[in-house]
Design a protein around this motif. Structure first.
Motif: not given
Length: 162
Positions: A122-128, A141-145, A155-157
Protein backbone atom coordinates in the motif's frame (compact mmCIF):
# COMPACT_ATOMS: atom_id res chain seq x y z
CA UNK A 1 16.48 -18.82 -41.17
CA UNK A 2 18.19 -15.78 -42.58
CA UNK A 3 21.22 -14.30 -40.87
CA UNK A 4 19.24 -11.21 -39.79
CA UNK A 5 16.48 -13.25 -38.18
CA UNK A 6 18.99 -15.44 -36.33
CA UNK A 7 20.89 -12.36 -35.14
CA UNK A 8 17.68 -10.65 -34.04
CA UNK A 9 16.52 -13.69 -32.07
CA UNK A 10 19.93 -14.18 -30.43
CA UNK A 11 20.33 -10.53 -29.45
CA UNK A 12 16.78 -10.26 -28.13
CA UNK A 13 17.08 -13.40 -26.00
CA UNK A 14 20.48 -12.45 -24.57
CA UNK A 15 19.35 -8.88 -23.97
CA UNK A 16 16.13 -9.73 -22.23
CA UNK A 17 17.84 -12.27 -19.96
CA UNK A 18 20.00 -9.43 -18.63
CA UNK A 19 17.10 -7.07 -17.93
CA UNK A 20 16.79 -5.82 -14.38
CA UNK A 21 15.30 -8.05 -11.78
CA UNK A 22 14.37 -5.89 -8.79
CA UNK A 23 14.21 -8.18 -5.82
CA UNK A 24 16.10 -10.85 -7.76
CA UNK A 25 17.81 -11.93 -4.55
CA UNK A 26 14.44 -13.03 -3.17
CA UNK A 27 12.84 -14.40 -6.32
CA UNK A 28 15.95 -15.78 -8.10
CA UNK A 29 14.54 -15.32 -11.61
CA UNK A 30 17.89 -15.19 -13.44
CA UNK A 31 17.70 -18.83 -14.60
CA UNK A 32 14.04 -18.74 -15.58
CA UNK A 33 12.86 -18.51 -19.19
CA UNK A 34 12.27 -15.09 -20.71
CA UNK A 35 9.21 -14.22 -22.75
CA UNK A 36 9.08 -11.08 -24.85
CA UNK A 37 6.85 -9.51 -27.43
CA UNK A 38 5.88 -6.33 -29.21
CA UNK A 39 3.75 -5.19 -32.12
CA UNK A 40 6.93 -4.80 -34.18
CA UNK A 41 10.63 -5.58 -33.76
CA UNK A 42 13.46 -3.91 -35.64
CA UNK A 43 17.06 -5.10 -35.71
CA UNK A 44 20.12 -2.98 -36.48
CA UNK A 45 23.75 -3.62 -35.59
CA UNK A 46 24.10 -3.38 -31.80
CA UNK A 47 20.42 -2.52 -31.36
CA UNK A 48 17.03 -4.22 -31.11
CA UNK A 49 13.98 -1.95 -30.99
CA UNK A 50 10.63 -3.33 -29.86
CA UNK A 51 7.66 -1.03 -30.48
CA UNK A 52 4.03 -1.14 -29.47
CA UNK A 53 3.18 -2.90 -26.22
CA UNK A 54 6.83 -3.94 -25.85
CA UNK A 55 7.21 -6.32 -22.97
CA UNK A 56 9.77 -8.65 -21.43
CA UNK A 57 8.90 -11.00 -18.57
CA UNK A 58 11.00 -13.37 -16.50
CA UNK A 59 9.53 -15.18 -13.53
CA UNK A 60 7.37 -12.66 -11.69
CA UNK A 61 9.18 -9.63 -13.15
CA UNK A 62 7.82 -7.57 -16.05
CA UNK A 63 9.41 -4.67 -17.98
CA UNK A 64 6.89 -2.96 -20.26
CA UNK A 65 6.84 0.23 -22.36
CA UNK A 66 5.57 1.66 -25.60
CA UNK A 67 9.13 1.29 -26.95
CA UNK A 68 11.92 -0.87 -25.54
CA UNK A 69 15.39 -0.50 -27.08
CA UNK A 70 18.13 -3.00 -26.26
CA UNK A 71 21.66 -1.75 -26.98
CA UNK A 72 24.64 -4.10 -27.10
CA UNK A 73 28.39 -3.52 -27.23
CA UNK A 74 30.59 -4.28 -30.23
CA UNK A 75 31.29 -7.66 -28.60
CA UNK A 76 27.58 -8.49 -28.50
CA UNK A 77 26.88 -8.16 -24.77
CA UNK A 78 23.95 -6.07 -23.63
CA UNK A 79 25.04 -2.67 -22.29
CA UNK A 80 21.77 -0.84 -21.80
CA UNK A 81 18.00 -1.11 -22.11
CA UNK A 82 16.03 2.09 -22.78
CA UNK A 83 12.27 2.28 -22.36
CA UNK A 84 9.98 5.14 -23.38
CA UNK A 85 6.29 5.95 -23.21
CA UNK A 86 4.35 4.71 -20.18
CA UNK A 87 7.09 2.57 -18.66
CA UNK A 88 6.36 -0.10 -16.06
CA UNK A 89 8.76 -2.32 -14.17
CA UNK A 90 6.87 -4.70 -11.91
CA UNK A 91 8.12 -7.37 -9.50
CA UNK A 92 6.15 -9.52 -7.08
CA UNK A 93 6.92 -6.92 -4.36
CA UNK A 94 7.27 -3.55 -6.12
CA UNK A 95 6.01 -1.55 -9.06
CA UNK A 96 7.77 1.37 -10.78
CA UNK A 97 6.06 3.58 -13.33
CA UNK A 98 7.30 6.58 -15.30
CA UNK A 99 7.65 8.13 -18.75
CA UNK A 100 11.17 6.85 -19.47
CA UNK A 101 13.65 4.37 -18.02
CA UNK A 102 17.28 3.49 -18.69
CA UNK A 103 18.83 0.34 -17.26
CA UNK A 104 22.63 0.15 -17.37
CA UNK A 105 23.99 -3.33 -16.79
CA UNK A 106 27.52 -2.19 -15.87
CA UNK A 107 26.43 -0.52 -12.64
CA UNK A 108 23.08 -2.27 -12.09
CA UNK A 109 21.11 0.98 -12.08
CA UNK A 110 17.67 1.58 -13.48
CA UNK A 111 16.76 5.27 -13.75
CA UNK A 112 13.05 6.03 -14.14
CA UNK A 113 12.05 9.60 -14.99
CA UNK A 114 8.91 11.64 -15.59
CA UNK A 115 5.91 11.33 -13.25
CA UNK A 116 7.48 8.47 -11.31
CA UNK A 117 5.38 6.33 -9.00
CA UNK A 118 6.99 3.64 -6.82
CA UNK A 119 4.67 1.31 -4.92
CA UNK A 120 5.29 -1.51 -2.48
CA UNK A 121 2.13 -2.97 -1.04
CA UNK A 122 0.00 0.00 0.00
CA UNK A 123 3.03 2.31 0.31
CA UNK A 124 3.38 4.87 -2.48
CA UNK A 125 6.22 7.27 -3.30
CA UNK A 126 6.05 9.82 -6.14
CA UNK A 127 8.63 12.14 -7.69
CA UNK A 128 10.26 13.06 -10.96
CA UNK A 129 13.31 10.75 -10.94
CA UNK A 130 13.98 7.36 -9.34
CA UNK A 131 17.40 5.69 -9.27
CA UNK A 132 17.24 2.06 -8.16
CA UNK A 133 20.30 -0.18 -7.97
CA UNK A 134 19.42 -3.84 -8.38
CA UNK A 135 22.80 -4.96 -6.99
CA UNK A 136 22.60 -3.04 -3.72
CA UNK A 137 18.77 -2.78 -3.54
CA UNK A 138 19.08 0.94 -2.79
CA UNK A 139 16.82 3.66 -4.13
CA UNK A 140 16.80 7.44 -4.39
CA UNK A 141 13.78 9.50 -5.43
CA UNK A 142 14.15 13.13 -6.51
CA UNK A 143 11.54 15.83 -7.01
CA UNK A 144 11.67 18.45 -9.75
CA UNK A 145 15.02 20.30 -10.05
CA UNK A 146 15.31 23.38 -7.83
CA UNK A 147 13.53 26.34 -9.41
CA UNK A 148 11.66 24.15 -11.90
CA UNK A 149 7.93 23.80 -11.89
CA UNK A 150 6.73 20.41 -10.78
CA UNK A 151 6.30 18.14 -7.85
CA UNK A 152 8.27 17.42 -4.74
CA UNK A 153 8.87 13.92 -3.52
CA UNK A 154 5.72 12.78 -1.75
CA UNK A 155 4.66 9.54 -0.19
CA UNK A 156 2.12 7.63 1.82
CA UNK A 157 3.44 4.94 4.13
CA UNK A 158 1.40 2.48 6.14
CA UNK A 159 3.07 1.32 9.35
CA UNK A 160 3.21 -2.46 9.77
CA UNK A 161 1.72 -2.94 6.30
CA UNK A 162 -1.75 -1.71 7.38
Amino acid sequence: MTKSIKALAAVAVVAVVALPAVGDAQSNTSGQPVAYGADSVEYAPNRVIMRGRAEATQGGNRFRADTLTLISSEGGGLQRAEAAGTVYFVTPDQSMRGDRAVYTLGNGEIVVTGNVVLTQGQNVLTGSRLVYNINTETARMDGAPRGAAGSRVQGVFYPNGN
